[in-house]
Design a protein around this motif. Structure first.
Motif, PDB file in Angstrom:
ATOM      1  N   ALA A  84      38.653  40.659  41.362  1.00  0.00           N
ATOM      2  CA  ALA A  84      38.939  42.067  41.083  1.00  0.00           C
ATOM      3  C   ALA A  84      39.874  42.650  42.145  1.00  0.00           C
ATOM      4  O   ALA A  84      40.806  43.398  41.806  1.00  0.00           O
ATOM      5  CB  ALA A  84      37.636  42.867  41.021  1.00  0.00           C
ATOM      6  N   ARG A  85      39.646  42.314  43.414  1.00  0.00           N
ATOM      7  CA  ARG A  85      40.548  42.798  44.484  1.00  0.00           C
ATOM      8  C   ARG A  85      41.962  42.251  44.298  1.00  0.00           C
ATOM      9  O   ARG A  85      42.951  42.976  44.453  1.00  0.00           O
ATOM     10  CB  ARG A  85      40.011  42.389  45.866  1.00  0.00           C
ATOM     11  N   ASN A  86      42.037  40.978  43.970  1.00  0.00           N
ATOM     12  CA  ASN A  86      43.335  40.344  43.757  1.00  0.00           C
ATOM     13  C   ASN A  86      44.066  41.005  42.592  1.00  0.00           C
ATOM     14  O   ASN A  86      45.268  41.293  42.665  1.00  0.00           O
ATOM     15  CB  ASN A  86      43.150  38.841  43.505  1.00  0.00           C
ATOM     16  N   PHE A  87      43.342  41.273  41.514  1.00  0.00           N
ATOM     17  CA  PHE A  87      43.930  41.926  40.349  1.00  0.00           C
ATOM     18  C   PHE A  87      44.424  43.323  40.710  1.00  0.00           C
ATOM     19  O   PHE A  87      45.550  43.712  40.370  1.00  0.00           O
ATOM     20  CB  PHE A  87      42.893  42.000  39.221  1.00  0.00           C
ATOM     21  N   GLN A  88      43.583  44.074  41.424  1.00  0.00           N
ATOM     22  CA  GLN A  88      43.959  45.444  41.799  1.00  0.00           C
ATOM     23  C   GLN A  88      45.182  45.446  42.726  1.00  0.00           C
ATOM     24  O   GLN A  88      46.097  46.258  42.552  1.00  0.00           O
ATOM     25  CB  GLN A  88      42.778  46.133  42.482  1.00  0.00           C
ATOM     26  N   HIS A  89      45.191  44.528  43.673  1.00  0.00           N
ATOM     27  CA  HIS A  89      46.324  44.448  44.603  1.00  0.00           C
ATOM     28  C   HIS A  89      47.615  44.119  43.839  1.00  0.00           C
ATOM     29  O   HIS A  89      48.668  44.730  44.082  1.00  0.00           O
ATOM     30  CB  HIS A  89      46.055  43.369  45.663  1.00  0.00           C
ATOM     31  N   GLY A 148      52.890  43.360  40.555  1.00  0.00           N
ATOM     32  CA  GLY A 148      52.961  41.903  40.625  1.00  0.00           C
ATOM     33  C   GLY A 148      52.873  41.212  39.283  1.00  0.00           C
ATOM     34  O   GLY A 148      53.015  39.994  39.205  1.00  0.00           O
ATOM     35  N   PHE A 149      52.657  41.957  38.230  1.00  0.00           N
ATOM     36  CA  PHE A 149      52.578  41.350  36.904  1.00  0.00           C
ATOM     37  C   PHE A 149      53.952  41.359  36.270  1.00  0.00           C
ATOM     38  O   PHE A 149      54.666  42.357  36.295  1.00  0.00           O
ATOM     39  CB  PHE A 149      51.584  42.109  36.025  1.00  0.00           C
ATOM     40  N   SER A 150      54.318  40.223  35.691  1.00  0.00           N
ATOM     41  CA  SER A 150      55.648  40.114  35.094  1.00  0.00           C
ATOM     42  C   SER A 150      55.747  40.822  33.744  1.00  0.00           C
ATOM     43  O   SER A 150      56.849  41.178  33.323  1.00  0.00           O
ATOM     44  CB  SER A 150      56.043  38.644  34.937  1.00  0.00           C
ATOM     45  N   GLU A 152      50.629  39.786  30.615  1.00  0.00           N
ATOM     46  CA  GLU A 152      50.022  39.099  31.760  1.00  0.00           C
ATOM     47  C   GLU A 152      48.949  39.995  32.391  1.00  0.00           C
ATOM     48  O   GLU A 152      47.867  39.534  32.744  1.00  0.00           O
ATOM     49  CB  GLU A 152      51.077  38.744  32.817  1.00  0.00           C
ATOM     50  N   PHE A 153      49.252  41.290  32.510  1.00  0.00           N
ATOM     51  CA  PHE A 153      48.295  42.262  33.044  1.00  0.00           C
ATOM     52  C   PHE A 153      47.021  42.271  32.194  1.00  0.00           C
ATOM     53  O   PHE A 153      45.910  42.167  32.703  1.00  0.00           O
ATOM     54  CB  PHE A 153      48.945  43.654  33.071  1.00  0.00           C
ATOM     55  N   GLU A 154      47.197  42.379  30.879  1.00  0.00           N
ATOM     56  CA  GLU A 154      46.064  42.439  29.958  1.00  0.00           C
ATOM     57  C   GLU A 154      45.268  41.133  29.941  1.00  0.00           C
ATOM     58  O   GLU A 154      44.037  41.137  29.857  1.00  0.00           O
ATOM     59  CB  GLU A 154      46.543  42.794  28.551  1.00  0.00           C
ATOM     60  N   SER A 155      45.968  40.011  30.056  1.00  0.00           N
ATOM     61  CA  SER A 155      45.316  38.707  30.071  1.00  0.00           C
ATOM     62  C   SER A 155      44.429  38.550  31.305  1.00  0.00           C
ATOM     63  O   SER A 155      43.278  38.101  31.202  1.00  0.00           O
ATOM     64  CB  SER A 155      46.379  37.603  30.047  1.00  0.00           C
ATOM     65  N   GLN A 156      44.937  38.939  32.461  1.00  0.00           N
ATOM     66  CA  GLN A 156      44.134  38.826  33.689  1.00  0.00           C
ATOM     67  C   GLN A 156      42.997  39.847  33.701  1.00  0.00           C
ATOM     68  O   GLN A 156      41.912  39.568  34.197  1.00  0.00           O
ATOM     69  CB  GLN A 156      45.026  38.966  34.916  1.00  0.00           C
ATOM     70  N   GLN A 157      43.244  41.017  33.147  1.00  0.00           N
ATOM     71  CA  GLN A 157      42.199  42.032  33.049  1.00  0.00           C
ATOM     72  C   GLN A 157      41.057  41.518  32.159  1.00  0.00           C
ATOM     73  O   GLN A 157      39.878  41.671  32.487  1.00  0.00           O
ATOM     74  CB  GLN A 157      42.793  43.325  32.486  1.00  0.00           C
ATOM     75  N   GLN A 202      34.640  37.210  33.280  1.00  0.00           N
ATOM     76  CA  GLN A 202      33.943  36.744  34.478  1.00  0.00           C
ATOM     77  C   GLN A 202      32.768  37.672  34.807  1.00  0.00           C
ATOM     78  O   GLN A 202      31.686  37.219  35.166  1.00  0.00           O
ATOM     79  CB  GLN A 202      34.929  36.669  35.657  1.00  0.00           C
ATOM     80  N   GLN A 203      32.990  38.973  34.649  1.00  0.00           N
ATOM     81  CA  GLN A 203      31.925  39.939  34.898  1.00  0.00           C
ATOM     82  C   GLN A 203      30.795  39.770  33.875  1.00  0.00           C
ATOM     83  O   GLN A 203      29.610  39.809  34.225  1.00  0.00           O
ATOM     84  CB  GLN A 203      32.476  41.362  34.851  1.00  0.00           C
ATOM     85  N   GLU A 204      31.137  39.565  32.617  1.00  0.00           N
ATOM     86  CA  GLU A 204      30.139  39.358  31.577  1.00  0.00           C
ATOM     87  C   GLU A 204      29.346  38.074  31.824  1.00  0.00           C
ATOM     88  O   GLU A 204      28.129  38.041  31.614  1.00  0.00           O
ATOM     89  CB  GLU A 204      30.807  39.323  30.198  1.00  0.00           C
ATOM     90  N   GLN A 205      30.036  37.027  32.295  1.00  0.00           N
ATOM     91  CA  GLN A 205      29.352  35.771  32.620  1.00  0.00           C
ATOM     92  C   GLN A 205      28.374  35.973  33.777  1.00  0.00           C
ATOM     93  O   GLN A 205      27.265  35.429  33.771  1.00  0.00           O
ATOM     94  CB  GLN A 205      30.359  34.678  32.974  1.00  0.00           C
ATOM     95  N   TYR A 206      28.780  36.760  34.759  1.00  0.00           N
ATOM     96  CA  TYR A 206      27.903  37.046  35.897  1.00  0.00           C
ATOM     97  C   TYR A 206      26.636  37.757  35.419  1.00  0.00           C
ATOM     98  O   TYR A 206      25.524  37.375  35.782  1.00  0.00           O
ATOM     99  CB  TYR A 206      28.632  37.899  36.944  1.00  0.00           C
TER     100      TYR A 206
END
Length: 195
Positions: A81-86, A92-94, A98-103, A109-113
Motif C-alpha cells: 500500500a505504501r509503495n502504491f501510494q508513493h 509513477g504509473f504509465s 496500470e494504476f487500476e490494476s495495481q489498486q 491482497q487485503q481481502e486475502q489477509y
C-alpha cells in the motif's frame, strides 16, 4: 487465552453450585444434615492437571503462530500500500489501466489477509472447543469413576469466591488432581494434534 478456556470449561465440567442455588432453602439445609458433599478447587485443576497444562501450551503456541503469520502478511500488505501510494503521488504509473490494476491487486491482497485472519481465528476457536470438550469429558468421566467409591451426593466446584466458605475436610481437590493426572497420558494429546 487457553487457560481462560480451560477455566471456563472446568467450571462447566463439574459445576453443580448453580443447581444448588436453584433449590429451595429447605433442600439446602438437608444437604447440611447428612448428605455427603465435597468441592474441588478449579484454579488448582487448571494449574496442576497435566492435560490442561499440555493443551494450554499447544493452544498458546498455535495462537502465537497465527499472530506471527498474520503480522507478516499485514507488513507485506502495508508495504504494498505504501509503495502504491508513493508511486501514485509521484506519477509513477504509465497509464490509468496500470494504476487500476495495481489498486485491484492491493484490494485482493487485503481481502486475502481478512479471509486468512478469519479462517485462522475459526480454526483456533474450533481447536479450543475440541479441547474444552475433551477437558470436560475427562473431568466428568473421572468424577463419575471417583465417586463410585466415595459416594458423594454433591461435588461442587470452587473458583474464586463462588463458595464463601468450605471446610477443608470437604476439599477433595488433591485427590481429584492426582487421579486425573494418573489417568492422563501426555502422548495421546500430541498424537491427537498430529491427526
Amino acid at each position: 487465552m487457553a487457560v481462560a478456556a480451560c477455566a471456563t470449561l472446568a467450571m462447566s465440567a463439574c459445576n453443580d453450585s448453580n443447581k444448588m442455588d436453584e433449590k429451595p432453602a429447605a433442600a439446602q439445609t438437608v444437604a447440611a444434615d447428612g448428605i455427603k458433599i465435597a468441592f474441588v478447587e478449579v484454579d488448582s485443576i487448571m494449574t496442576q492437571y497435566n492435560f490442561c497444562k499440555d493443551y494450554s501450551k499447544i493452544l498458546e503456541k498455535r495462537g502465537n503462530n497465527i499472530q506471527s503469520a498474520l503480522a507478516t502478511q499485514e507488513k507485506n500488505l502495508e508495504a504494498a500500500a505504501r509503495n502504491f501510494q508513493h508511486k501514485a503521488q509521484n506519477n509513477g504509473f504509465s497509464s490509468q489501466s496500470e494504476f487500476e490494476s495495481q489498486q485491484a491487486a492491493i484490494q485482493r491482497q487485503q481481502e486475502q489477509y481478512v479471509a486468512t485472519r478469519d479462517r485462522l481465528a475459526a480454526e483456533l476457536q474450533s481447536e479450543t472447543e475440541k479441547f474444552n470438550k475433551a477437558l470436560h469429558d475427562s473431568i466428568e468421566h473421572f468424577i463419575a469413576k471417583y465417586n463410585k467409591d466415595k459416594k458423594f451426593s454433591l461435588i461442587l466446584t470452587k473458583q474464586g469466591d463462588n463458595i464463601l466458605y468450605g471446610d477443608k475436610a470437604l476439599d477433595v481437590t488433591a485427590e481429584v488432581i492426582a487421579g486425573l493426572n494418573k489417568a492422563y497420558k501426555s502422548k495421546p494429546v500430541e498424537e491427537t494434534k498430529k491427526k
